[in-house]
Write a protein that holds these residues in place. Structure first.
Motif, PDB file in Angstrom:
ATOM      1  N   PRO A 188      -9.401  -3.415   7.876  1.00 58.79           N
ATOM      2  CA  PRO A 188      -8.825  -4.687   7.442  1.00 58.79           C
ATOM      3  C   PRO A 188      -7.629  -4.502   6.500  1.00 58.79           C
ATOM      4  O   PRO A 188      -6.668  -5.259   6.548  1.00 58.79           O
ATOM      5  N   ASP A 189      -7.654  -3.454   5.673  1.00 56.68           N
ATOM      6  CA  ASP A 189      -6.573  -3.201   4.713  1.00 56.68           C
ATOM      7  C   ASP A 189      -5.708  -2.001   5.112  1.00 56.68           C
ATOM      8  O   ASP A 189      -5.202  -1.273   4.269  1.00 56.68           O
ATOM      9  N   GLU A 190      -5.508  -1.827   6.406  1.00 54.95           N
ATOM     10  CA  GLU A 190      -4.769  -0.668   6.923  1.00 54.95           C
ATOM     11  C   GLU A 190      -3.375  -0.522   6.297  1.00 54.95           C
ATOM     12  O   GLU A 190      -2.951   0.571   5.940  1.00 54.95           O
ATOM     13  N   LYS A 191      -2.649  -1.629   6.169  1.00 53.43           N
ATOM     14  CA  LYS A 191      -1.298  -1.562   5.613  1.00 53.43           C
ATOM     15  C   LYS A 191      -1.339  -1.078   4.163  1.00 53.43           C
ATOM     16  O   LYS A 191      -0.538  -0.234   3.761  1.00 53.43           O
ATOM     17  N   GLN A 192      -2.275  -1.586   3.375  1.00 53.93           N
ATOM     18  CA  GLN A 192      -2.398  -1.153   1.984  1.00 53.93           C
ATOM     19  C   GLN A 192      -2.727   0.341   1.917  1.00 53.93           C
ATOM     20  O   GLN A 192      -2.159   1.070   1.119  1.00 53.93           O
TER      21      GLN A 192
ATOM     22  N   VAL B 171      -0.399   3.281   0.147  1.00 57.85           N
ATOM     23  CA  VAL B 171      -0.947   4.198  -0.867  1.00 57.85           C
ATOM     24  C   VAL B 171      -0.777   5.643  -0.398  1.00 57.85           C
ATOM     25  O   VAL B 171      -0.412   6.523  -1.188  1.00 57.85           O
ATOM     26  N   PHE B 172      -1.011   5.912   0.894  1.00 62.03           N
ATOM     27  CA  PHE B 172      -0.790   7.246   1.449  1.00 62.03           C
ATOM     28  C   PHE B 172       0.670   7.658   1.260  1.00 62.03           C
ATOM     29  O   PHE B 172       0.967   8.783   0.845  1.00 62.03           O
ATOM     30  N   LEU B 173       1.602   6.745   1.542  1.00 59.39           N
ATOM     31  CA  LEU B 173       3.021   7.036   1.346  1.00 59.39           C
ATOM     32  C   LEU B 173       3.302   7.364  -0.115  1.00 59.39           C
ATOM     33  O   LEU B 173       4.045   8.304  -0.410  1.00 59.39           O
ATOM     34  N   ALA B 174       2.703   6.633  -1.035  1.00 61.06           N
ATOM     35  CA  ALA B 174       2.884   6.896  -2.467  1.00 61.06           C
ATOM     36  C   ALA B 174       2.436   8.315  -2.813  1.00 61.06           C
ATOM     37  O   ALA B 174       3.137   9.040  -3.529  1.00 61.06           O
TER      38      ALA B 174
ATOM     39  N   LEU C 260      -2.134  -9.003  -3.329  1.00 62.26           N
ATOM     40  CA  LEU C 260      -0.670  -8.968  -3.274  1.00 62.26           C
ATOM     41  C   LEU C 260      -0.048  -8.326  -4.511  1.00 62.26           C
ATOM     42  O   LEU C 260       0.999  -7.679  -4.416  1.00 62.26           O
ATOM     43  N   VAL C 261      -0.682  -8.479  -5.658  1.00 58.50           N
ATOM     44  CA  VAL C 261      -0.149  -7.862  -6.873  1.00 58.50           C
ATOM     45  C   VAL C 261      -0.219  -6.341  -6.758  1.00 58.50           C
ATOM     46  O   VAL C 261       0.752  -5.634  -7.052  1.00 58.50           O
TER      47      VAL C 261
ATOM     48  N   ALA D 176       2.954  -3.691  -6.392  1.00 55.53           N
ATOM     49  CA  ALA D 176       3.110  -2.578  -7.336  1.00 55.53           C
ATOM     50  C   ALA D 176       3.291  -1.258  -6.596  1.00 55.53           C
ATOM     51  O   ALA D 176       4.148  -0.444  -6.957  1.00 55.53           O
ATOM     52  N   VAL D 177       2.505  -1.044  -5.555  1.00 56.38           N
ATOM     53  CA  VAL D 177       2.620   0.191  -4.767  1.00 56.38           C
ATOM     54  C   VAL D 177       3.977   0.242  -4.077  1.00 56.38           C
ATOM     55  O   VAL D 177       4.651   1.277  -4.082  1.00 56.38           O
ATOM     56  N   CYS D 178       4.408  -0.878  -3.492  1.00 53.27           N
ATOM     57  CA  CYS D 178       5.695  -0.916  -2.780  1.00 53.27           C
ATOM     58  C   CYS D 178       6.872  -0.733  -3.737  1.00 53.27           C
ATOM     59  O   CYS D 178       7.863  -0.085  -3.390  1.00 53.27           O
TER      60      CYS D 178
END
Length: 148
Positions: free
Chosen positions: A116-120, A124-127, A11-12, A16-18
């Motif tokens: 499992p970490d698709e949203k993360q 990161v792709f958006l970043a 979550l940290v 940070a990415v968001c």
């Protein structure tokens, strides 16, 4: 017998990415609701990236970011829907390529073979995408919506 460890989101790192995506989007958004279009010249083909406010709410606007190739038909158009949270200074991916809402984690295997970490991964792709727009994009069009 070895048991698989259940994926637990960091979550940290996700926050940070968001938060960084929120700051990037503020730099790319039009001053009022509407859209901005940027041209990005690449070695393969120039592309056009449009950031459009699709829902205007006081604290949680929704955006669509759409990329299309200007000359090549080989590059598939990209589309990402993002929700900004002004009270938390964060932006997160909601949908990618017009798929249903992306969950925070998935069990694996699953019917749609989501990681499992698709949203993360999508955040990161958006970043990376937004950073590329900031570094290499040239604004070519800006439109405004006026509410009466």
């Amino acid at each position: 017998m070895k048991t698989k460890k259940r994926y637990i989101p960091d979550l940290v790192q996700m926050a940070a990415v968001c938060e960084a995506n929120y700051i990037r989007l503020l730099k790319l958004l039009p001053p009022s609701s509407g859209s901005n279009t940027f041209a990005i010249n690449t070695d393969a083909s120039p592309v056009r990236v449009t950031i459009k406010v699709t829902e205007e709410h006081k604290y949680t606007p929704k955006l669509e970011i759409h990329q299309t190739a200007m000359k090549s038909r080989r590059l598939q158009p990209q589309s990402i829907h993002v929700r900004m949270y002004h009270d938390a200074n964060m932006a997160e991916v909601l949908h990618y390529q017009n798929n249903e809402r992306i969950e925070g984690r998935y069990t694996y295997p699953n019917p749609k073979l989501r990681a499992p970490d698709e949203k993360q991964q999508l955040n990161v792709f958006l970043a990376q995408w937004l950073t590329h727009c900031l570094e290499h994009g040239t604004r070519i069009e800006q439109s405004f919506s006026v509410a009466f």
